[in-house]
Design an enzyme around this catalytic site. Sequence first.
Site, short mmCIF file in Angstrom:
data_model
loop_
_atom_site.label_atom_id
_atom_site.label_comp_id
_atom_site.label_asym_id
_atom_site.label_seq_id
_atom_site.Cartn_x
_atom_site.Cartn_y
_atom_site.Cartn_z
N ARG A 17 0.83 -1.20 0.00
CA ARG A 17 0.00 0.00 0.00
C ARG A 17 0.87 1.24 0.00
O ARG A 17 1.92 1.29 0.64
CB ARG A 17 -0.89 0.04 1.25
N SER B 264 8.14 -5.36 6.40
CA SER B 264 7.89 -6.45 7.36
C SER B 264 8.66 -7.72 7.02
O SER B 264 8.09 -8.79 6.81
CB SER B 264 6.39 -6.74 7.44
N ASP C 5 6.19 -4.06 11.11
CA ASP C 5 4.76 -3.87 11.38
C ASP C 5 4.45 -3.77 12.87
O ASP C 5 3.50 -3.10 13.27
CB ASP C 5 3.94 -4.98 10.73
#
Length: 893
Positions: free
Chosen positions: A521, A582, A636
């Site tokens: 994203r 991540s 994350d």
Amino acid sequence: CPQVQRALLALTLPLETLQVVKDRMLQAMRQGLSRQTHAQANVRMLPTYICSTPNGTEKGDYLVVELCQSHVRTLWVTLLGDGNQSPQVMFKTFNMPVDITQGKGEMLFDFIAQCVRQFLAGLGSPQHRLPLGFVFPFSCKQTGLNKAELISWSKGFSCSDVEGKDVVQLLQSAINKQELNHVHVIALMNNTVGTMMTCSMGEKPCEVALIMDTGTNSCFMAEAHQVEMAEETSGRMCVNTEWGCFGDDGALSDILTPYDQHVDQESSNPGQKRFEKLVGGQYLGEIVRHALTALAVEKVLFIGSNITVLRSKDVLKTQQVLEIINNEEGREKAREALVALGLQPSERDCCRVQQICRVVVSRAAALCAAGLAAILSHMCQSRELEQLVVNVGVDGHLYRSHARFGEILQSVTGLLAPQCTVTLTPSADGTGRGAAIVMAVATRLAAQRREVDQLLAPLRLSRTDLQRVQALMRREMELGLGRETNANASVRMLPTYVCGTPDGTERGEFLALDLGGTNFRVLVVHVAEDGIHMSSEIYVIPTAIMQGTGEALFNHIIECIMDFQLKQDLMEQVLPLGFTFSFPCQQLGLDKAVLLSWTKGFSASDCVGEDVVQLLREAAQRKQHLGLKVVAVVNDTVGTMMSCGYDDPKCEIGLIVGTGTNACYMEEMRNVGTVEGDQGRMCINMEWGAFGDNGCLDDIFTIFDQLVDEKTINAGKQRFEKLISGMYLGEIVRHILLSLVEKQLLFCGKPCPKLQTRDIFQTKFLSTIEIDGLALRQVQAILQDLELQASFEDSMLVREVCQTVSLRAAQLCAAGLAAVVEKMRENRGLAQLAVTVGVDGTLYKMHPRFSQHLQQTLQDLAPNCSVTFLQSEDGSGKGAALVAAVACRGAEP
């Protein structure tokens, strides 16, 4: 004759009235099941603690003693494991002196014990341990299969010093007095329950029973969570309705005739057992007698006869009524009965008497059907079924003596409960055989329970086990923080260079990039006085790019960022960017992170060992995108902590419990030996999934965990993660289920080919199966999709396995977190720490009990820490932007 028509009409109940009776019975049943209204309920709905019907494999010798109206019956029952088709039964009947039923309770139980002793003497006095089942057909409050306090006597019994006492204990004491120390009362039930158990044949379980005899009663298998007076919450339990008292609160007043009122007034218990007095064989003859008396007084029957005899109680027996209603010889039977009373009946009198008898018996059958329909509708609704198919065991002189009774019962039940398909199964020696089956089922379940408990015991962690895990986590954290010991620690304790959490003063516009899987994203995050506003877009990374060159991968990412900025009209601005990456990295600064290894299907070349921020900057140069200012790279877990930290300044811990698991927290700089400086705090990415890779958790690892670990791509690595996270819990459950099948404890030991397939039992199944109040039918449906034909008991056992595995995962997660919060508390020299944990991950969010178990266990292991959990919404992307915002805030002059 109008008077006869009026009498017949008064005793005839139309279908609409029977529907009303059914609805009132349903309401009364619900009152009896509820803890709040149970004390006032007329339909008592008493738990029996019988939680399973037989499966036909029951074997063994069982002793039974049955207390009847005028005698005691003792039985020796041998079950052969042949579906209970042909049990061997030996019995003896002992007539009971009338004075015993009215005397001291001690005399009654001594008499029963003497009967047992004489019976055993006739069998050659076997000396091995003998389980005894006690059939006691009176209303009792049970608190266990072998614990039952008598609520009240009925059926003409009134022994002193028994009501309110445990009748099992009274019988056991009397048996011990007879020096029968090898005889143990292990189960008590009434005749209704015995009937239900007897009528369960092979693979056709019977889940409802009716007794229509001198009195009447019913029982059925209810969903255990609805039986609030018992502690059981899963599975099913047989409930003894004690429906004879239905209507004692006036619920039947509008259908009572003057004849019923007279019968009630003359009884030994006026105003009580109103339903039984309409249905039970003890009363039908009396109802007919009062109807005939009224008609005789009106001069429409027995004209010229002296009718005084009809005013005497019990001159007309129910057995005579049942003989009179038969088509063939019924009228002649009527004449014989009436003449025997000194009456002079005409042919018309005999015809009218037959009509009255028929309508009284038909009404009794129809009322029984209304009660049965209420039970069936309740079962259908509580199991969330569109159609209920059920066997109903039936016993009692009324049912057996008159075929028409059963026909009316069946047809009216079908009209009142059309969604239920009922098979009426007559009981053969219901009570005695049923008591033996109850004991056999209890014995089978106890043996199965011992084996299941033994198998699951290694997964059930004690408080001591969890405290040891907490201490080991603390030790590994200390090793991971130490400069000299870091290399040997299983918990890496990686510095993140994030040295502050949001304080609410952050302002501005930031870009964020969230890369952690096949989709990534790009976000623009506006941090303003009135909160955070975000716009984002998801971009796909094709497999060819994931597994191609590093240059192609980072070129693709920059192209997507440029596309997003173009759409958002941001191309002319240089915005600070936070990068959530991540994958395992060693951070050397807030904007410097060296990739240690790819995971999640990525294998882009020339990236491992390189600084991912530098790779991103080089790609931007190649694409001549000069407006990119990467200020922070985070994983994350840190993103989650920062995201929640904006909403709650006390959030200083991040936790992920999803496909994988990890945690981070704010550590004192003076304790971080791997970074220069000792002022302030820094967020530490624990990488706690690898906790135990050095063997320190080997005694927690079970054979099932080893089987799961061996088949992973990183065997021996991420050991803590493999006990906790969503990627592995379904696999652990699958291996346990296979073991239970192998031990013949599940699915009847039948081979389950589909269950042999790796990852077939997904972790999302645990979440669904463990939902509170989920009907076991839905559990069966989940298992059916896996081609597993699960019985009711199988479904309960699968649910128990799921609960055991998920509980352990939550408890181990709590033990790790307890080590973190206790360390923070001690670091700060506080007696009490108040801290918030920002948490994300599908297992935490989607599993119905995980968060509750985690929080309860943490409170127990770290009582000096007050911990609040805050679920992260959109944690990773928003968090990365906030890391950038905090960094920019700190950089301002």
